[in-house]
Design an enzyme around this catalytic site. Structure first.
Site, PDB file in Angstrom:
ATOM      1  N   ARG A 189      28.504  22.381   3.037  1.00  0.00           N
ATOM      2  CA  ARG A 189      27.652  22.047   4.091  1.00  0.00           C
ATOM      3  C   ARG A 189      26.323  21.723   3.347  1.00  0.00           C
ATOM      4  O   ARG A 189      25.502  21.241   4.110  1.00  0.00           O
ATOM      5  CB  ARG A 189      27.452  23.059   5.223  1.00  0.00           C
ATOM      6  CG  ARG A 189      28.620  23.423   5.979  1.00  0.00           C
ATOM      7  CD  ARG A 189      28.323  24.443   6.979  1.00  0.00           C
ATOM      8  NE  ARG A 189      27.404  23.933   8.115  1.00  0.00           N
ATOM      9  CZ  ARG A 189      27.850  23.387   9.354  1.00  0.00           C
ATOM     10  NH1 ARG A 189      29.201  23.359   9.597  1.00  0.00           N
ATOM     11  NH2 ARG A 189      27.015  23.142  10.212  1.00  0.00           N
ATOM     12  N   GLU A 225      34.006   0.686   4.519  1.00  0.00           N
ATOM     13  CA  GLU A 225      34.477   2.344   4.199  1.00  0.00           C
ATOM     14  C   GLU A 225      34.679   2.401   2.682  1.00  0.00           C
ATOM     15  O   GLU A 225      34.347   3.288   1.991  1.00  0.00           O
ATOM     16  CB  GLU A 225      35.746   2.655   4.970  1.00  0.00           C
ATOM     17  CG  GLU A 225      36.487   3.974   4.731  1.00  0.00           C
ATOM     18  CD  GLU A 225      35.538   4.955   5.036  1.00  0.00           C
ATOM     19  OE1 GLU A 225      34.319   4.767   5.245  1.00  0.00           O
ATOM     20  OE2 GLU A 225      35.830   6.366   4.386  1.00  0.00           O
ATOM     21  N   LYS A 264      32.788   5.093   0.140  1.00  0.00           N
ATOM     22  CA  LYS A 264      33.601   6.345  -0.643  1.00  0.00           C
ATOM     23  C   LYS A 264      33.146   5.905  -1.994  1.00  0.00           C
ATOM     24  O   LYS A 264      32.741   7.125  -2.695  1.00  0.00           O
ATOM     25  CB  LYS A 264      35.061   6.124  -0.573  1.00  0.00           C
ATOM     26  CG  LYS A 264      35.758   6.352   0.511  1.00  0.00           C
ATOM     27  CD  LYS A 264      36.018   7.741   0.934  1.00  0.00           C
ATOM     28  CE  LYS A 264      34.655   8.236   1.669  1.00  0.00           C
ATOM     29  NZ  LYS A 264      34.613   8.145   3.184  1.00  0.00           N
ATOM     30  N   GLU A 300      29.436   7.036  -2.520  1.00  0.00           N
ATOM     31  CA  GLU A 300      28.817   8.415  -2.430  1.00  0.00           C
ATOM     32  C   GLU A 300      29.429   9.548  -3.437  1.00  0.00           C
ATOM     33  O   GLU A 300      28.885  10.493  -3.596  1.00  0.00           O
ATOM     34  CB  GLU A 300      29.479   9.195  -0.747  1.00  0.00           C
ATOM     35  CG  GLU A 300      30.703   9.161  -0.527  1.00  0.00           C
ATOM     36  CD  GLU A 300      30.763   9.859   0.866  1.00  0.00           C
ATOM     37  OE1 GLU A 300      29.804  10.563   1.498  1.00  0.00           O
ATOM     38  OE2 GLU A 300      31.912   9.375   1.558  1.00  0.00           O
ATOM     39  N   HIS A 336      26.678 -16.773   1.979  1.00  0.00           N
ATOM     40  CA  HIS A 336      25.238 -16.839   2.663  1.00  0.00           C
ATOM     41  C   HIS A 336      24.321 -15.888   1.786  1.00  0.00           C
ATOM     42  O   HIS A 336      23.165 -15.586   2.200  1.00  0.00           O
ATOM     43  CB  HIS A 336      25.361 -16.508   4.045  1.00  0.00           C
ATOM     44  CG  HIS A 336      26.131 -17.318   4.833  1.00  0.00           C
ATOM     45  ND1 HIS A 336      25.981 -18.693   5.116  1.00  0.00           N
ATOM     46  CD2 HIS A 336      27.666 -17.193   5.454  1.00  0.00           C
ATOM     47  CE1 HIS A 336      26.784 -19.173   5.923  1.00  0.00           C
ATOM     48  NE2 HIS A 336      27.761 -18.074   6.007  1.00  0.00           N
ATOM     49  N   LYS A 342      28.284  17.756   4.266  1.00  0.00           N
ATOM     50  CA  LYS A 342      29.440  17.644   4.834  1.00  0.00           C
ATOM     51  C   LYS A 342      28.970  17.128   6.474  1.00  0.00           C
ATOM     52  O   LYS A 342      29.403  16.322   6.846  1.00  0.00           O
ATOM     53  CB  LYS A 342      30.247  18.455   4.958  1.00  0.00           C
ATOM     54  CG  LYS A 342      31.688  18.257   5.803  1.00  0.00           C
ATOM     55  CD  LYS A 342      32.467  17.245   5.070  1.00  0.00           C
ATOM     56  CE  LYS A 342      33.717  16.931   5.961  1.00  0.00           C
ATOM     57  NZ  LYS A 342      34.345  15.595   5.318  1.00  0.00           N
TER      58      LYS A 342
HETATM   59  O1  M6R Z   1      30.985  14.510  11.115  1.00  0.00           O
HETATM   60  P1  M6R Z   1      30.736  13.127  11.172  1.00  0.00           P
HETATM   61  O2  M6R Z   1      31.869  12.276  11.318  1.00  0.00           O
HETATM   62  O3  M6R Z   1      29.990  12.697  12.564  1.00  0.00           O
HETATM   63  O4  M6R Z   1      30.036  12.726  10.059  1.00  0.00           O
HETATM   64  C1  M6R Z   1      29.482  11.148  10.071  1.00  0.00           C
HETATM   65  C2  M6R Z   1      29.199  10.829   8.706  1.00  0.00           C
HETATM   66  O5  M6R Z   1      27.856  11.813   8.063  1.00  0.00           O
HETATM   67  C3  M6R Z   1      30.212  11.016   7.562  1.00  0.00           C
HETATM   68  O6  M6R Z   1      31.205  10.187   7.885  1.00  0.00           O
HETATM   69  C4  M6R Z   1      29.605  10.492   6.051  1.00  0.00           C
HETATM   70  O7  M6R Z   1      29.487   9.195   6.190  1.00  0.00           O
HETATM   71  C5  M6R Z   1      30.859  11.042   5.189  1.00  0.00           C
HETATM   72  N1  M6R Z   1      30.132  11.693   3.914  1.00  0.00           N
HETATM   73  C6  M6R Z   1      31.529   9.947   4.720  1.00  0.00           C
HETATM   74  O8  M6R Z   1      32.564  10.029   3.684  1.00  0.00           O
END
Ligand code: M6R
Length: 610
Positions: free
Chosen positions: A27, A483, A487, A490, A506, A605
């Site tokens: 977290r 997506e 990935k 990040e 474009h 997270k």
């Molecule tokens: O818990 P959530 O699905 O609401 O979180 C949303 C985003 O913060 C989350 O998907 C974030 O983009 C991830 N780290 C992506 O891997």
């Protein structure tokens, strides 16, 4: 964002707190600290803090530290830099009142000035530090009373846990906008921002709501609102097992979670497919057939990966159920004064169920009369509880910061909902049976994609030193390109952009050079030829091509420098099999570059601040 743990009971408190913080580390992980109380003739609190990960805190822990109650915190900095002084816990001037906090106190500047005038000297730059000083200004021997009085002054969001050196075994917690859960044990109690911190000891939990305050000792708890009115709260039993939050032989949680996907997807659809009628059963929606038939538009609120799942869902709903659908970024929607139409059904998608942007956007449209269904993973989370119904995706705990298995489970929820809606509209039983068969085959498709592990690792080794990547797809594979790019950036910190392949000409095509690889997602549907043309355009400009395509696609194979094949299927289902190679590619790039895969820099997270 930050993680909180509190414990009171007979076990070694410092050990419990440290273990809880390790489980909460996903977290937030820029600094951490604990406060442990000893019940001697002269009760005292010992506070240890450290910058960096929990492992750093553990190194600073004295051998003989122990006590019978305490609180701990793992931080994701918002106000004030990453320093030991800014790490939690924070204390009042006497050092006897100790607080950990998750959230943001919005009026902290006003409170600082007010407390400063009364002689308070601050030791940190945090918004949190006003809380213990405020509590101290009301303290007359009863911690609960002082906390309740202090709360009247706090504006913003908080999940807090507070102890006083003179009140051994007692922890007072309060929630407003940041999650807080009470764990009920035998002769021991826990307080945490997340079940993972206590699941090793108890499976009996109470979810606090905003505005609630809890007062716990090792053998009792009372919950009130902020005006001291007693509340009778239900104790829920959670079904998670400890194994679900262990790495189970994998090097990283992310790797484990990627490989869990055949099972997690199967769980998400388990009991929800009516093969006889070729439709889906989603009891949690809380909507009658009539109400579902009256839905003429679907709008989806989410952030990050969940937004990509929502966007994929919107393409599918339009294509297969012929319902106009749109995915909205929660952080944008909330401040746009959104128009809520009577015939729209809203979804909010969130793995954690605690994302502030998504939660506030949901509340905003609910205020305007919208019916909002949640697609959440964490049972009992705020969004799950405040939405008007929904679907739990049952991925099991997702610990890695990069979301993988939750994404494919969220997709599964949208495929089920689409099947249900399509069968209530134009989809024939035969078409429905075909769709159902494809859906049931998804876990196997994903298993086949996972079997490419070594091939993908070799490709990652070849390209991971590139500074920029483009991810390109069309139609339902466009959100999958987004997506894939998310990935990669990040966890490997490589710059990556996702684009619709058709949009390249474009503008973004100007970026193409031999140093910028493009990852193409190539379906074998009506967009195949268009995508192949886009590949040729990049190739003509010297850009290296990695293509994820369908087995036997000789054209894509011949054009690509590297090709990752997925089994042939109904093209509507390629999002499942094509996202998996992208997850593995990002994972192996990060591994090769020596990144902290599960806890990438600057991220947390669950993003519980705006
Ligand atoms: O818990 P959530 O699905 O609401 O979180 C949303 C985003 O913060 C989350 O998907 C974030 O983009 C991830 N780290 C992506 O891997």
């Amino acid at each position: 964002m930050c993680g909180i743990i509190g414990y009171t009971g007979p076990r070694k408190t410092a050990k419990i707190l440290l273990e809880g913080l390790r489980r909460l580390e996903y977290r937030g992980y820029d600094s951490a600290g604990i406060a442990v109380g000893r019940e001697n003739a002269e009760p005292r609190l010992e506070i240890i803090k450290s910058v960096g990960k929990i492992a750093e805190l553990a190194k600073k822990m004295p051998e003989d530290i122990d006590g019978s109650w305490g609180i701990g915190h793992t931080r994701w900095a918002t106000h004030g830099g990453v320093t030991e002084a800014n790490a939690h816990p924070h204390t009042d001037m006497s050092g006897k009142i100790v607080v950990v906090h998750n959230g943001i106190i919005e009026n902290h500047k006003t409170l600082r000035t007010m407390l400063g005038k009364k002689g308070v000297v601050f030791k940190s730059e945090t918004d949190t530090e006003v809380i213990p000083h405020l509590i101290a200004s009301y303290y007359e021997g009863d911690l609960l009373k002082a906390v309740l009085a202090a709360l009247q002054h706090l504006e913003g969001t908080y999940g807090i846990a507070c102890i006083h050196a003179n009140e051994p075994g007692r922890i007072v917690g309060a929630r407003n906008g940041s999650p807080l859960i009470v764990g009920v044990g035998n002769d021991e109690m826990f307080l945490a921002s997340d079940i993972t911190a206590m699941v090793a000891y108890t499976n009996r939990v109470i979810y606090l709501n905003d505005g609630e305050v809890v007062d716990i000792t090792r053998d009792s708890y009372t919950i009130t609102d902020r005006h001291s009115n007693m509340l009778d709260k239900q104790v829920d039993e959670i079904t998670w097992e400890l194994g679900a939050i262990e790495k189970s032989g994998f090097m990283h949680y992310m790797e484990k979670e990627i490989f869990e996907q055949p099972d997690s997807i199967a769980r998400a659809m388990s009991g929800r497919i009516d093969e006889e009628n070729a439709t889906a059963k989603l009891g949690g929606l809380n909507l009658s057939r009539r109400q579902l038939a009256d839905v003429h538009r679907v709008r989806i609120i989410a952030a990050g990966t969940s937004w990509h799942a929502g966007m994929t869902g919107s393409y599918l709903l339009e294509q297969a159920a012929r319902i106009p659908a749109q995915a909205e970024l929660a952080s944008e929607l909330r401040y746009r004064n959104p128009v809520v139409e009577n015939d729209s059904l809203w979804f909010v998608v969130s793995q954690s169920g605690e994302t502030a942007d998504s939660l506030y956007a949901m509340r905003e449209v609910q205020r305007k009369g919208a019916t909002v269904l949640g697609i959440c993973n964490v049972v009992g989370s705020t969004i799950a509880r405040e939405s008007d119904g929904g679907v739990y995706v049952h991925s099991g705990p997702e610990i890695a910061v990069a979301s993988t298995k939750a994404f494919t489970s969220q997709l599964t929820a949208f495929y089920l909902f689409t099947l249900l809606m399509a069968r209530m509209r134009d989809m024939s039983r035969e078409e429905g049976q075909k769709f159902t068969r494809s859906l049931l085959a998804v876990p196997e498709m994903v298993r086949d994609a996972l079997a490419q592990r070594d091939h993908i690792q070799a490709i990652a080794k070849k390209y991971c030193r590139a500074k920029d990547f483009l991810y390109l797809g069309r139609g339902i594979l466009y959100p999958i390109a987004l997506e894939g790019a998310l990935k990669l950036k990040e966890i490997s910190y490589i710059h990556a952009e996702g684009y619709s392949a058709g949009e390249m000409k474009h503008g973004p095509i100007a970026l193409i050079s031999p140093e910028v690889p493009s990852v193409f997602l190539v379906s074998d549907d009506y967009l195949h030829e268009k995508t192949i043309s886009n590949i040729r355009e990049i190739k003509a400009r010297g850009g290296p091509i990695i293509a994820v395509g369908v087995e036997g696609d000789t054209e894509a194979m011949a054009l690509a420098d590297d090709f990752i094949a997925v089994p042939k299927a109904d093209p509507r289902f390629y999002p499942f099999s094509m996202v998996v190679p992208l997850q593995l590619f990002a994972y192996f790039c990060a591994l090769e570059l020596g990144r902290d895969v599960d806890q990438p820099r600057n991220l947390a997270k669950s993003v519980t601040v705006e």
